[in-house]
Enzyme design. Structure first.
Site, mmCIF file in Angstrom:
data_model
loop_
_atom_site.group_PDB
_atom_site.id
_atom_site.type_symbol
_atom_site.label_atom_id
_atom_site.label_comp_id
_atom_site.label_asym_id
_atom_site.label_seq_id
_atom_site.Cartn_x
_atom_site.Cartn_y
_atom_site.Cartn_z
ATOM 1 N N GLU A 158 0.820 -1.219 0.000
ATOM 2 C CA GLU A 158 0.000 0.000 0.000
ATOM 3 C C GLU A 158 0.849 1.263 0.000
ATOM 4 O OE1 GLU A 158 -4.271 -1.042 2.076
ATOM 5 O OE2 GLU A 158 -3.075 0.512 2.994
ATOM 6 N N HIS A 169 7.922 -26.901 -0.977
ATOM 7 C CA HIS A 169 7.259 -28.041 -1.610
ATOM 8 C C HIS A 169 6.036 -27.608 -2.419
ATOM 9 C CE1 HIS A 169 9.792 -30.943 0.621
ATOM 10 N NE2 HIS A 169 9.926 -29.877 1.385
ATOM 11 N N LYS A 206 -13.552 0.635 -3.051
ATOM 12 C CA LYS A 206 -14.561 0.973 -2.043
ATOM 13 C C LYS A 206 -15.689 1.780 -2.684
ATOM 14 C CE LYS A 206 -11.828 1.289 2.216
ATOM 15 N NZ LYS A 206 -11.362 2.187 3.272
HETATM 16 O O1 PA5 Z 1 -3.495 1.277 5.832
HETATM 17 C C1 PA5 Z 1 -4.639 1.663 5.677
HETATM 18 O O2 PA5 Z 1 -4.964 2.846 5.871
HETATM 19 C C2 PA5 Z 1 -5.753 0.715 5.295
HETATM 20 O O3 PA5 Z 1 -5.316 -0.555 5.031
HETATM 21 C C3 PA5 Z 1 -6.782 0.644 6.408
HETATM 22 O O4 PA5 Z 1 -6.157 0.199 7.585
HETATM 23 C C4 PA5 Z 1 -7.950 -0.287 6.047
HETATM 24 O O5 PA5 Z 1 -8.497 0.096 4.815
HETATM 25 C C5 PA5 Z 1 -9.015 -0.213 7.129
HETATM 26 O O6 PA5 Z 1 -9.496 1.092 7.265
HETATM 27 P P1 PA5 Z 1 -10.300 1.552 8.526
HETATM 28 O O7 PA5 Z 1 -9.443 1.423 9.735
HETATM 29 O O8 PA5 Z 1 -10.641 2.985 8.259
HETATM 30 O O9 PA5 Z 1 -11.521 0.682 8.630
#
Ligand code: PA5
Length: 446
Positions: A286, A307, A421
């Protein structure tokens, strides 16, 4: 003893020119990160977190942990991505996996990280006659997966314990003011823990996002924070790129990436490290995968996956490199014995420790993979315990910041995650997404 990076199985792939160019770039990225003037600088709260955590914060998490244990046998951690992977990484790395079968320990169950109906049905049926509490974690407070799971669990809690009893069993970790979860919790009187505004999801393990559930699981959060603190001190103060562990790792992984090795596999030889790799994949994927750039983070659990994935690593597309995380000492070793008749042919290992046998598997694999043109970096960690996990968490976060800046991306946002989303909201018919829905429907007609 310190964590170290051994480059003996990657040096022959790299020339000094590229290494020195990337060393310089890692130095500039280090400066930029610490100057807090780079891209995403409103999300740098994680840099100083280990120093800012007060003993009173840790005590409050431990207090909740002991309260929960009095009335609950199960804790359901509801969250997705950065809101659950860090806690799961630490809990599963430290806990004895067979403790789930013992009577007295609190069992951790994860929910809210997918939308599978069968899983949720099984979970709700299972919890009907169990004593449980819920820690719901969502920074935005609006993510669909955890919101759906929480809604289902809340109905069950209210049915079992009524509104008052439910209050004692729900702990919400969220943003200080934004998002539905905060409003919801205030309205229902749930105890809430606040995620600092300047710490993004995947950098939030050392906030209540990670520390509360980790404490409830019985893991020593004081040692975890101590480890992070020590690593922070070293990474911030050392400006020599050949001595600063984060700059060194960032230098090597970027130099190897520039050879066309676009996939980095985080390799472990400890099954309990599996979810740490999942956390690492999210952190790097990310943070770096932007603008059609970035190393693709993958992981394997060895020797298990030798394996299954071993063939590809040895002999498939030559786009891979490895970072092998190995721990010097097991918590407790096992010595192999002798058997009369030697029918399994293992008597030649009589008197040898299992960790020694494992170390030969690791070395043999390193030699084979580097011979197969897969550069391998070795991250050598003294022990798999809370202190060194704290060090690893901070080390990987810090390196990720440096590495992202070297790549010229903002390592602290995740615009790509929003795309799915928004499409999902549109397709679900959420208010405000009507235009998007029409656009998707048109696209599907084409
Ligand atoms: O690193 C990030 O910001 C994302 O992976 C969030 O942690 C994930 O989308 C979950 O979001 P939230 O905590 O707002 O539910």
């Amino acid at each position: 003893m310190n964590i170290s990076l051994n480059t003996r199985f990657s040096d022959r792939f790299l020339n000094s020119e590229s290494l020195s160019k990337n060393q310089k770039s890692s130095q500039s990225a280090h400066e930029l990160l610490l100057s807090k003037k780079g891209a995403g600088n409103d999300y740098l709260g994680w840099i100083d977190l280990p120093e800012q955590i007060q003993n009173s914060d840790l005590d409050s998490y431990k207090e909740i942990a002991s309260k929960i244990k009095k009335h609950s046998k199960f804790l359901i951690i509801v969250g997705i991505g950065g809101s659950y992977l860090g806690a799961r990484a630490v809990i599963e790395a430290i806990q004895n996996p067979f403790e789930v079968y013992s009577e007295d320990s609190i069992k951790i169950i994860y929910a809210g990280h997918h939308l599978d109906a069968d899983y949720h049905n099984h979970l709700i049926e299972f919890l009907e006659d169990k004593e449980f509490s819920v820690n719901v974690i969502s920074k935005s407070g609006t993510t669909t997966e955890p919101a759906v799971a929480f809604r289902l669990l809340l109905s069950l809690l209210e049915k079992k314990y009524g509104k008052e009893g439910t209050k004692q069993r729900v702990f919400a970790t969220t943003d200080s003011s934004k998002g539905a979860l905060k409003k919801f919790s205030d309205e229902y009187g749930f105890k809430t823990f606040i995620i600092p505004d300047d710490v993004g999801g995947r950098y939030s393990v050392l906030t209540p996002v990670g520390l509360l559930p980790i404490a409830i699981a019985g893991v020593d959060i004081t040692k975890l924070v101590e480890g992070a603190k020590q690593m922070r001190k070293e990474l911030i103060s050392e400006t020599d790129p050949s001595k600063n562990l984060a700059m060194k790792y960032a230098t090597y992984r970027n130099s190897i990436y520039q050879l066309g090795k676009k996939v980095e596999i985080l390799v472990n030889y400890n099954p309990s490290f599996h979810f740490f790799s999942e956390w690492w994949k999210q952190l790097y994927g990310e943070s770096e995968g932007k603008g059609h750039k970035g190393i693709f983070p993958a992981s394997v659990d060895l020797t298990t996956d030798l394996h299954s994935m071993g063939q590809y690593i040895q002999d498939g597309e030559r786009i891979l490199f490895e970072t092998v995380v190995s721990f010097n000492e097991p918590k407790k070793d096992i010595t192999l014995g002798e058997r009369e008749g030697d029918l399994d042919g293992l008597n030649y290992l009589n008197g040898k420790n299992l960790s020694w046998v494992g170390s030969k598997a690791t070395l043999g694999t390193l030699v084979a993979h580097s011979d197969g043109e897969v550069p391998c970096l070795e991250l050598v960690v003294p022990k798999l315990d809370e202190f060194y996990l704290g060090q690893l968490i901070y080390f990987f976060e810090f390196t990720c910041g440096i590495s992202g800046y070297m790549l010229n991306v903002n390592p602290f946002d995740q615009p790509g995650v929003e795309d799915y989303k928004n499409n999902m909201f549109a397709l679900l018919g959420k208010k405000g997404f009507e235009e998007k829905k029409a656009a998707i429907e048109n696209k599907l007609k084409e």
